[in-house]
Design a protein around this motif. Sequence first.
Motif, PDB file in Angstrom:
ATOM      1  N   LEU A  50     -12.835   8.739 -11.345  1.00  0.00           N
ATOM      2  CA  LEU A  50     -12.157   8.937 -10.060  1.00  0.00           C
ATOM      3  C   LEU A  50     -10.701   9.315 -10.318  1.00  0.00           C
ATOM      4  CD1 LEU A  50     -13.594   5.832  -8.164  1.00  0.00           C
ATOM      5  CD2 LEU A  50     -14.283   8.218  -7.872  1.00  0.00           C
ATOM      6  N   ARG A  51     -10.255  10.352  -9.642  1.00  0.00           N
ATOM      7  CA  ARG A  51      -8.879  10.837  -9.798  1.00  0.00           C
ATOM      8  C   ARG A  51      -8.138  10.694  -8.472  1.00  0.00           C
ATOM      9  NH1 ARG A  51      -7.920  11.706 -15.341  1.00  0.00           N
ATOM     10  NH2 ARG A  51      -9.786  12.658 -16.273  1.00  0.00           N
ATOM     11  N   ALA A  52      -6.892  11.149  -8.464  1.00  0.00           N
ATOM     12  CA  ALA A  52      -6.062  11.025  -7.265  1.00  0.00           C
ATOM     13  C   ALA A  52      -6.676  11.741  -6.070  1.00  0.00           C
ATOM     14  CB  ALA A  52      -4.659  11.570  -7.546  1.00  0.00           C
ATOM     15  N   GLU A  53      -7.362  12.851  -6.310  1.00  0.00           N
ATOM     16  CA  GLU A  53      -7.965  13.594  -5.204  1.00  0.00           C
ATOM     17  C   GLU A  53      -9.184  12.874  -4.621  1.00  0.00           C
ATOM     18  OE1 GLU A  53      -9.280  15.642  -9.112  1.00  0.00           O
ATOM     19  OE2 GLU A  53      -7.477  14.717  -8.269  1.00  0.00           O
ATOM     20  N   SER A  73      -5.987  -5.558  -2.159  1.00  0.00           N
ATOM     21  CA  SER A  73      -4.778  -4.924  -2.680  1.00  0.00           C
ATOM     22  C   SER A  73      -4.776  -3.412  -2.531  1.00  0.00           C
ATOM     23  CB  SER A  73      -4.574  -5.304  -4.150  1.00  0.00           C
ATOM     24  OG  SER A  73      -5.693  -4.898  -4.926  1.00  0.00           O
ATOM     25  N   ARG A  74      -5.897  -2.757  -2.836  1.00  0.00           N
ATOM     26  CA  ARG A  74      -5.937  -1.299  -2.754  1.00  0.00           C
ATOM     27  C   ARG A  74      -6.084  -0.811  -1.309  1.00  0.00           C
ATOM     28  NH1 ARG A  74      -4.009  -1.201  -7.636  1.00  0.00           N
ATOM     29  NH2 ARG A  74      -5.360  -0.473  -9.330  1.00  0.00           N
ATOM     30  N   LEU A  75      -6.538  -1.682  -0.422  1.00  0.00           N
ATOM     31  CA  LEU A  75      -6.707  -1.283   0.977  1.00  0.00           C
ATOM     32  C   LEU A  75      -5.377  -1.241   1.716  1.00  0.00           C
ATOM     33  CD1 LEU A  75      -9.906  -3.326   1.908  1.00  0.00           C
ATOM     34  CD2 LEU A  75      -9.761  -0.964   1.082  1.00  0.00           C
ATOM     35  N   VAL A  76      -4.435  -2.091   1.316  1.00  0.00           N
ATOM     36  CA  VAL A  76      -3.137  -2.148   1.997  1.00  0.00           C
ATOM     37  C   VAL A  76      -2.082  -1.311   1.279  1.00  0.00           C
ATOM     38  CG1 VAL A  76      -3.655  -4.422   2.944  1.00  0.00           C
ATOM     39  CG2 VAL A  76      -2.427  -4.268   0.792  1.00  0.00           C
ATOM     40  N   MET A  77      -2.401  -0.809   0.106  1.00  0.00           N
ATOM     41  CA  MET A  77      -1.468   0.013  -0.662  1.00  0.00           C
ATOM     42  C   MET A  77      -1.321   1.384  -0.003  1.00  0.00           C
ATOM     43  SD  MET A  77      -1.793   0.906  -4.749  1.00  0.00           S
ATOM     44  CE  MET A  77      -1.558  -0.806  -5.219  1.00  0.00           C
ATOM     45  N   SER A  78      -0.152   1.952  -0.079  1.00  0.00           N
ATOM     46  CA  SER A  78       0.068   3.270   0.507  1.00  0.00           C
ATOM     47  C   SER A  78      -0.724   4.330  -0.263  1.00  0.00           C
ATOM     48  CB  SER A  78       1.555   3.635   0.466  1.00  0.00           C
ATOM     49  OG  SER A  78       1.978   3.881  -0.866  1.00  0.00           O
ATOM     50  N   ASP A  81       1.215   5.448  -3.403  1.00  0.00           N
ATOM     51  CA  ASP A  81       1.185   4.540  -4.550  1.00  0.00           C
ATOM     52  C   ASP A  81      -0.187   4.522  -5.216  1.00  0.00           C
ATOM     53  OD1 ASP A  81       3.824   3.896  -4.145  1.00  0.00           O
ATOM     54  OD2 ASP A  81       3.430   1.979  -3.149  1.00  0.00           O
ATOM     55  N   LEU A  82      -1.245   4.508  -4.416  1.00  0.00           N
ATOM     56  CA  LEU A  82      -2.578   4.484  -4.999  1.00  0.00           C
ATOM     57  C   LEU A  82      -2.894   5.806  -5.696  1.00  0.00           C
ATOM     58  CD1 LEU A  82      -5.227   3.122  -5.550  1.00  0.00           C
ATOM     59  CD2 LEU A  82      -5.978   3.683  -3.227  1.00  0.00           C
ATOM     60  N   ALA A  84      -0.797   7.689  -7.175  1.00  0.00           N
ATOM     61  CA  ALA A  84      -0.047   7.687  -8.434  1.00  0.00           C
ATOM     62  C   ALA A  84      -0.787   6.895  -9.509  1.00  0.00           C
ATOM     63  CB  ALA A  84       1.343   7.112  -8.202  1.00  0.00           C
ATOM     64  N   ILE A  85      -1.408   5.790  -9.120  1.00  0.00           N
ATOM     65  CA  ILE A  85      -2.176   4.990 -10.081  1.00  0.00           C
ATOM     66  C   ILE A  85      -3.379   5.776 -10.584  1.00  0.00           C
ATOM     67  CG2 ILE A  85      -3.653   2.948 -10.322  1.00  0.00           C
ATOM     68  CD1 ILE A  85      -1.732   1.513  -8.397  1.00  0.00           C
ATOM     69  N   LEU A  86      -4.117   6.379  -9.670  1.00  0.00           N
ATOM     70  CA  LEU A  86      -5.315   7.120 -10.061  1.00  0.00           C
ATOM     71  C   LEU A  86      -4.975   8.376 -10.858  1.00  0.00           C
ATOM     72  CD1 LEU A  86      -7.426   6.818  -6.777  1.00  0.00           C
ATOM     73  CD2 LEU A  86      -7.654   5.489  -8.882  1.00  0.00           C
ATOM     74  N   ALA A  87      -3.774   8.903 -10.681  1.00  0.00           N
ATOM     75  CA  ALA A  87      -3.351  10.096 -11.414  1.00  0.00           C
ATOM     76  C   ALA A  87      -2.832   9.762 -12.809  1.00  0.00           C
ATOM     77  CB  ALA A  87      -2.266  10.835 -10.628  1.00  0.00           C
ATOM     78  N   ASP A  88      -2.563   8.502 -13.076  1.00  0.00           N
ATOM     79  CA  ASP A  88      -2.007   8.074 -14.361  1.00  0.00           C
ATOM     80  C   ASP A  88      -3.113   8.096 -15.424  1.00  0.00           C
ATOM     81  OD1 ASP A  88      -0.871   6.596 -16.534  1.00  0.00           O
ATOM     82  OD2 ASP A  88       0.505   5.622 -15.129  1.00  0.00           O
ATOM     83  N   ASP A  89      -2.896   8.823 -16.500  1.00  0.00           N
ATOM     84  CA  ASP A  89      -3.910   8.914 -17.558  1.00  0.00           C
ATOM     85  C   ASP A  89      -4.160   7.579 -18.240  1.00  0.00           C
ATOM     86  OD1 ASP A  89      -4.349  11.597 -17.121  1.00  0.00           O
ATOM     87  OD2 ASP A  89      -2.900  12.262 -18.637  1.00  0.00           O
ATOM     88  N   ARG A  90      -3.261   6.620 -18.055  1.00  0.00           N
ATOM     89  CA  ARG A  90      -3.448   5.292 -18.671  1.00  0.00           C
ATOM     90  C   ARG A  90      -4.304   4.368 -17.806  1.00  0.00           C
ATOM     91  NH1 ARG A  90       2.685   3.802 -19.074  1.00  0.00           N
ATOM     92  NH2 ARG A  90       2.465   4.735 -16.981  1.00  0.00           N
ATOM     93  N   VAL A  91      -4.741   4.864 -16.664  1.00  0.00           N
ATOM     94  CA  VAL A  91      -5.647   4.115 -15.791  1.00  0.00           C
ATOM     95  C   VAL A  91      -6.960   4.886 -15.702  1.00  0.00           C
ATOM     96  CG1 VAL A  91      -6.054   3.238 -13.463  1.00  0.00           C
ATOM     97  CG2 VAL A  91      -3.765   3.120 -14.462  1.00  0.00           C
ATOM     98  N   GLU A  92      -8.064   4.194 -15.988  1.00  0.00           N
ATOM     99  CA  GLU A  92      -9.381   4.814 -15.917  1.00  0.00           C
ATOM    100  C   GLU A  92     -10.188   4.136 -14.817  1.00  0.00           C
ATOM    101  OE1 GLU A  92     -11.359   4.868 -19.667  1.00  0.00           O
ATOM    102  OE2 GLU A  92      -9.609   5.649 -20.755  1.00  0.00           O
ATOM    103  N   ALA A  93     -10.413   4.841 -13.722  1.00  0.00           N
ATOM    104  CA  ALA A  93     -11.217   4.331 -12.610  1.00  0.00           C
ATOM    105  C   ALA A  93     -12.521   5.108 -12.557  1.00  0.00           C
ATOM    106  CB  ALA A  93     -10.459   4.460 -11.297  1.00  0.00           C
ATOM    107  N   TYR A  94     -13.619   4.370 -12.425  1.00  0.00           N
ATOM    108  CA  TYR A  94     -14.941   4.991 -12.419  1.00  0.00           C
ATOM    109  C   TYR A  94     -15.761   4.463 -11.249  1.00  0.00           C
ATOM    110  CZ  TYR A  94     -13.902   5.994 -17.372  1.00  0.00           C
ATOM    111  OH  TYR A  94     -13.335   6.424 -18.539  1.00  0.00           O
ATOM    112  N   ALA A  95     -16.534   5.345 -10.657  1.00  0.00           N
ATOM    113  CA  ALA A  95     -17.579   4.951  -9.716  1.00  0.00           C
ATOM    114  C   ALA A  95     -18.898   4.948 -10.466  1.00  0.00           C
ATOM    115  CB  ALA A  95     -17.652   5.928  -8.547  1.00  0.00           C
TER     116      ALA A  95
END
Length: 205
Positions: A50-53, A73-78, A81-82, A84-95
């Motif tokens: 999962l990426r920023a898009e 936490s992720r539901l109330v985050m702007s 900000d969210l 930016a987290i998903l776009a960071d290569d140091r964060v790996e989010a997967y579905a």
Amino acid sequence: MKKNSAPLPLGYSPLPPGTIANVVTCLEMTARPTESSRHQPEAPGTLCRLRAEDLTLYRSIFRAVGEDWLWMSRLVMSDEDLSAILADDRVEAYAVMDGEGPVGLLELDFRETGTCELAFFGLVPDAIGKGAGRWLMNQALERAWSAPVHRFWVHTCSFDHPAALGFYQRSGFRPYASFVEVIEDPRLSGKMRRDAARHVPLIAP
């Protein structure tokens, strides 16, 4: 995790109206578990990065997986900000995707040098108890320890599934600290549905 260094007094402490409290347990491992000690169940689907898009999809999965455990936490985050987290290569989010749609979420955070946090880990209700959790943990372990880290850690709490703490310990994590977290009840503010997390009493102020 925002921490208050002041210790709680012994005994009962009243909560402010409209808030709820839970006990948070932090766990860690400092070496990669051996492959022979890990059960390898059949894959329930595939991991899709999962990426920023994918912000809308991410939030949808986050809610489906975590609403009954009061993940907020992720539901109330702007969005900014969210994203930016998903776009960071140091964060790996997967579905976790099966033939009908998303059934799980895995998020690994490598932003602290030498450390990986298992930031979010969970399945939709219909997928729990069928071996998918063990498969997903094996994916998390493989990805975390393939990076140059010396510590892999996670926190769980008394809002989570009652089997979560034991599952993490069987996976090789060991408890090292505990905290009490007090938050505004998101069911009272409309950020979550009123009947979410029935195991946590809802007390209107």
